[in-house]
Design a protein around this motif. Structure first.
Motif, mmCIF file in Angstrom:
data_model
loop_
_atom_site.group_PDB
_atom_site.id
_atom_site.type_symbol
_atom_site.label_atom_id
_atom_site.label_comp_id
_atom_site.label_asym_id
_atom_site.label_seq_id
_atom_site.Cartn_x
_atom_site.Cartn_y
_atom_site.Cartn_z
ATOM 1 N N SER A 496 26.934 -3.421 -4.246
ATOM 2 C CA SER A 496 27.767 -2.842 -5.308
ATOM 3 C C SER A 496 29.149 -3.466 -5.378
ATOM 4 O O SER A 496 29.835 -3.356 -6.399
ATOM 5 N N GLN A 507 22.692 -1.321 -12.210
ATOM 6 C CA GLN A 507 21.655 -0.389 -12.645
ATOM 7 C C GLN A 507 20.505 -0.354 -11.637
ATOM 8 O O GLN A 507 19.925 0.708 -11.385
ATOM 9 N N GLU A 510 21.629 1.851 -8.839
ATOM 10 C CA GLU A 510 21.528 3.262 -9.233
ATOM 11 C C GLU A 510 20.106 3.773 -9.087
ATOM 12 O O GLU A 510 19.867 4.844 -8.511
ATOM 13 N N GLU A 530 25.084 8.744 -8.671
ATOM 14 C CA GLU A 530 26.027 9.313 -9.641
ATOM 15 C C GLU A 530 27.248 8.413 -9.804
ATOM 16 O O GLU A 530 27.731 8.197 -10.911
ATOM 17 N N PHE A 531 27.716 7.864 -8.694
ATOM 18 C CA PHE A 531 28.860 6.948 -8.758
ATOM 19 C C PHE A 531 28.525 5.719 -9.588
ATOM 20 O O PHE A 531 29.311 5.272 -10.422
ATOM 21 N N ARG A 533 26.272 5.461 -11.931
ATOM 22 C CA ARG A 533 26.150 5.829 -13.347
ATOM 23 C C ARG A 533 27.518 5.869 -14.016
ATOM 24 O O ARG A 533 27.691 5.404 -15.138
ATOM 25 N N ASN A 534 28.475 6.447 -13.315
ATOM 26 C CA ASN A 534 29.826 6.514 -13.869
ATOM 27 C C ASN A 534 30.467 5.135 -13.946
ATOM 28 O O ASN A 534 31.238 4.841 -14.864
ATOM 29 N N TYR A 535 30.142 4.284 -12.978
ATOM 30 C CA TYR A 535 30.731 2.941 -12.926
ATOM 31 C C TYR A 535 30.200 2.059 -14.039
ATOM 32 O O TYR A 535 30.921 1.287 -14.652
ATOM 33 N N THR A 536 28.891 2.163 -14.272
ATOM 34 C CA THR A 536 28.270 1.285 -15.262
ATOM 35 C C THR A 536 28.309 1.897 -16.662
ATOM 36 O O THR A 536 27.996 1.262 -17.628
#
Length: 536
Positions: A496, A507, A510, A530-531, A533-536
């Motif tokens: 990451s 993705q 994730e 979750e992190f 998802r928020n990042y991408t």
């Protein structure tokens, strides 16, 4: 155990420094409970206890090195000259001066009042009411004593079956299946009333709570952890047990509990404080006690956690750990001391980068040297084949014997040999980009291309291996299943942050984090997904 499993730690915490206290007075000085939780996140194990239970023993937090000054000077924030028998400030003001804080007193800070506030808030969060004034967190299960006993037995069995990683030493120094260093301390504490059996139970209850999605079991785990703190407090008051295997292992396992329970993104921060508390006790204890048997296993586990934390956060590795890596009596127990020394060097150069805010030529040369040395390094392990991914024996997939633990250990080495090179290559890429940006046509452009190509290949290899090991661990019915699942979070964490990782890679991370969470009941996987998802 090779390395700790952490996902997101952003808080700086350093072990206390200074001269260790006289061992003969250590017990008298240790008027603390070893609750090395984060200052920002209060002790979760008291969240659902009644206030009178929370206040019957002090809640202490690890806070790094504080002032040695006397209490009046600290309260008034005035400089204390530490004069004997009274400081000059107190003598001039005509007030009593009761002496100065010891090493242990400076490291652990009283937080009982804050924990009480946390208890009230947590209770309101759980049921919308004020905290109860009587009862306990285990009252739901305590109404059925036979059920409670069965659940606790199941929790203990679950921990030893799924989370009890083994220590693997140099070839020929122990059995092929590894050395169980937790069980001997567990059995000893069963007889003496020490805290290790209770923290094993608490961790097992937390793991079952994750697996069964049971708030009641998590509540029971928290209450059991409170008992651990009481027992550990008693040990710290006793000179015979203050620096014992039991005390240090309990601190490490308090961190493991936080890792398993993982109630919030701050859990790894709390875990870090527990581990730094263990490191402080280990430093006071000295290296000789870690050069054999149970002590060497405990040191290996603590070292693994601290190395992983240092690599991830770019914080410096504690100096005493670096010194212990050079200690012949300790290092001869390792399967390959050079492996850990290479990792310590990587920790050091990454820490320099963070401290300086830039990468100079010496640092990039060290990073390149580490990439080359990690690529060439091959352990002296009979079942290790150079450049071949470890494959399990069919029987190890279904067994609970040491072969299952050994396979997870080999897989962990495989990942760290590659993720260490990814971390080193990131430094080369950052340096080369700056050089090219500042000087168009710079010779560093060739080095940049080489580093990015090498890293991209490593990242693809790590992704492919993660998919492979995920499939292996999913099919396993043995101890490797849960431990292996936790281990897969580390390569995802490194991917990451890699310079060459694309949106598609994010993705992919994730999806695989979600798979790990679902297949192995690892709550950290959910948080990582979750992190991402928020990042991408």
């Amino acid at each position: 155990m090779l390395f700790g499993r952490t996902v997101s730690v952003k808080h700086k915490a350093s072990a206390g420094r200074g001269c260790p206290p006289d061992r003969s007075t250590l017990g008298r000085r240790c008027h603390v409970v070893m609750d090395c939780t984060s200052q920002g996140r209060l002790a979760s194990h008291t969240d659902t206890l009644p206030l009178d239970s929370a206040s019957c023993f002090p809640a202490m937090v690890y806070s790094g090195k504080g002032s040695k000054g006397c209490a009046p000077c600290r309260k008034r924030r005035t400089k204390c000259d530490l004069a004997v028998p009274s400081c000059s400030q107190c003598m001039r003001k005509g007030r009593p001066c009761h002496g100065y804080r010891t090493e242990i007193d400076r490291i652990f800070v009283h937080q009982t009042g804050i924990v009480k506030a946390k208890v009230r808030q947590s209770s309101r969060d759980l049921d919308g009411t004020d905290a109860p004034t009587d009862g306990s967190a285990m009252q739901l299960l305590a109404r059925q004593p036979s059920r409670l006993a069965a659940v606790e037995d199941e929790a203990i069995h679950h921990f030893f079956a799924h989370y009890n990683e083994k220590f693997f030493a140099a070839e020929g120094q122990q059995s092929h299946g590894g050395f169980d260093y937790i069980l001997p301390v567990y059995e000893k504490d069963l007889l003496s009333g020490g805290p290790v059996p209770e923290i094993v139970k608490a961790s097992g209850l937390a793991a079952l709570a994750n697996m069964k999605a049971s708030p009641e079991l998590l509540t029971a785990a928290k209450a059991t952890q409170v008992k651990v703190l009481r027992q550990l407090n008693d040990q710290l008051h006793d000179t015979r047990t203050a620096l014992s295997d039991s005390s240090i292992l309990t601190c490490i396992m308090l961190g493991i509990y936080e890792n398993i329970a993982c109630e919030s993104p701050h859990a790894t921060q709390a875990m870090t404080y527990h581990l730094n508390g263990a490191a402080t006790l280990a430093k006071l204890r000295g290296p000789k006690q870690f050069s054999y048997g149970v002590g060497s296993g405990i040191f290996a586990r603590m070292r693994g956690f601290l190395l992983a934390h240092s690599l991830q956060t770019r914080e410096p590795l504690p100096k005493f750990i670096r010194n212990y890596l050079e200690d012949d009596e300790i290092s001869q127990q390792d399967f390959d001391p050079e492996f850990y020394r290479l990792l310590a060097r990587l920790c050091e150069v990454r820490s320099q980068h963070k401290t300086n805010g830039f990468i100079d030529e010496d640092m990039v040369n060290e990073a390149q040297s580490l990439m080359d040395e990690f690529a060439e390094w091959q352990p002296n392990i009979s079942d290790w084949k150079a450049n071949e991914r470890p494959t399990p024996q069919p029987e190890s997939l279904q067994s609970q014997n040491g072969e299952a633990y050994r396979y997870v250990w080999l897989a962990t080495i495989w990942f760290f040999q590659r993720t260490a090179r990814i971390l080193a290559s990131d430094m080369i890429i950052e340096w080369a980009r700056e050089e090219v940006r500042g000087t168009p046509g710079s010779p560093a452009s060739g080095r940049l291309d080489e580093a990015m190509e090498a890293q991209a290949e490593l990242c693809e290899e790590v992704k492919d291996s993660t998919t492979y090991f995920l499939s292996v661990f999913k099919e396993a019915q043995s101890a490797m299943r849960t431990i292996g699942g936790y281990g897969l979070l580390w390569p995802l964490c490194v991917l990451s942050t890699a310079s060459t990782s694309t949106a598609e890679t994010m993705q992919w991370i994730e999806r695989h984090s979600e798979m790990i969470a679902d297949e192995f009941s690892v709550r950290q996987g959910k948080m990582m997904a979750e992190f991402m998802r928020n990042y991408t």
